[in-house]
Design an enzyme around this catalytic site. Structure first.
Site, PDB file in Angstrom:
ATOM      1  N   LYS A   9       0.652  -1.178   0.221  1.00  0.00           N
ATOM      2  CA  LYS A   9       0.163  -0.186  -0.252  1.00  0.00           C
ATOM      3  C   LYS A   9       0.733   1.212   0.392  1.00  0.00           C
ATOM      4  CE  LYS A   9      -3.982  -1.748   1.781  1.00  0.00           C
ATOM      5  NZ  LYS A   9      -4.893  -2.013   3.476  1.00  0.00           N
ATOM      6  N   TYR A  49     -12.359  -2.849  -3.523  1.00  0.00           N
ATOM      7  CA  TYR A  49     -12.801  -2.452  -2.231  1.00  0.00           C
ATOM      8  C   TYR A  49     -14.299  -2.304  -1.877  1.00  0.00           C
ATOM      9  CZ  TYR A  49      -8.636  -2.061  -0.015  1.00  0.00           C
ATOM     10  OH  TYR A  49      -7.377  -2.817  -0.020  1.00  0.00           O
ATOM     11  N   ASN A 112      -2.111   0.581   7.505  1.00  0.00           N
ATOM     12  CA  ASN A 112      -1.628  -1.305   7.633  1.00  0.00           C
ATOM     13  C   ASN A 112      -1.101  -2.288   6.705  1.00  0.00           C
ATOM     14  OD1 ASN A 112      -3.666  -1.779   6.089  1.00  0.00           O
ATOM     15  ND2 ASN A 112      -5.441  -2.412   6.629  1.00  0.00           N
ATOM     16  N   HIS A 115      -1.977  -5.477   1.644  1.00  0.00           N
ATOM     17  CA  HIS A 115      -3.444  -5.606   1.134  1.00  0.00           C
ATOM     18  C   HIS A 115      -3.284  -7.485   0.914  1.00  0.00           C
ATOM     19  CE1 HIS A 115      -7.486  -7.091   0.387  1.00  0.00           C
ATOM     20  NE2 HIS A 115      -6.602  -7.850  -1.197  1.00  0.00           N
ATOM     21  N   GLU A 126      -9.944 -10.621  -7.236  1.00  0.00           N
ATOM     22  CA  GLU A 126      -8.876  -9.986  -7.243  1.00  0.00           C
ATOM     23  C   GLU A 126      -7.706  -9.341  -7.806  1.00  0.00           C
ATOM     24  OE1 GLU A 126      -7.763  -9.555  -3.566  1.00  0.00           O
ATOM     25  OE2 GLU A 126      -9.521  -8.921  -2.454  1.00  0.00           O
TER      26      GLU A 126
END
Ligand code: IDP
Ligand code: MG
Length: 149
Positions: A9, A49, A112, A115, A126
């Protein structure tokens, strides 16, 4: 073979943790089938998402994932989804044990770092959202027989 989508990310890329994060998956034995550096569009973020549409953090999540470039990786291997999730840690970094990526490098849920797909079906979906067939490579790795029984 089972595949999972990993996203390094924006916070992890900005903090120079891309190599460290890839290293952990590679060291585990997971095999790279596709990888690219890219800017995620709002449209792609909303597709990726989709399950979180309507949640209070959704807008912030799209803003976060589109705020700066990411590295996306399609990984394959035995139990790739579960193994990658274990290497990543829990959703909330402060609850994540040391030794996991989020437990070693993060504190807050909205930063965080990485993913990982949450099921085999999500993994396939995905990976297809982020990679064309032509961008995915099926290749024999010389160490495969030493990693896969
Ligand atoms: P996961 O990434 O561990 O699978 P999910 O529940 O699928 O976690 O949530 C997707 C992402 O949305 C998280 O990784 C995190 O970046 C963000 N997120 C989840 N819950 C919250 C929250 O309560 N506040 C802010 N961001 C959140
Ligand atoms: Mg998730």
């Amino acid at each position: 073979m089972e595949r999972t989508l990993i996203i390094v990310k924006p916070d992890a890329v900005q903090r120079g943790l891309t190599g460290e994060i890839i290293r952990r998956f590679e060291q585990r034995g997971l095999k790279i089938a596709g990888m690219k550096f890219m800017q995620v569009s709002a449209a792609l973020a909303e597709t990726h998402y989709a399950e979180h549409v309507g949640k209070p953090f959704f807008e912030g999540l799209v803003k976060y994932i589109t705020s700066s470039p990411v590295v996306v990786i399609a990984l394959e291997g035995t139990k790739a989804v579960e193994a990658a999730r274990a290497t990543i840690g829990k959703t909330k970094p402060f609850e994540s044990p040391a030794g996991t990526i989020r437990g070693d490098f993060g504190l807050e849920v909205g930063r965080n770092l990485v993913h990982g797909s949450d099921s085999v079906e999500s993994g396939a979906r995905e990976v297809a959202n982020f990679f064309t067939d032509a961008e995915l490579v099926s290749w024999p790795r010389n160490t495969d027989p030493w990693i896969f029984e």
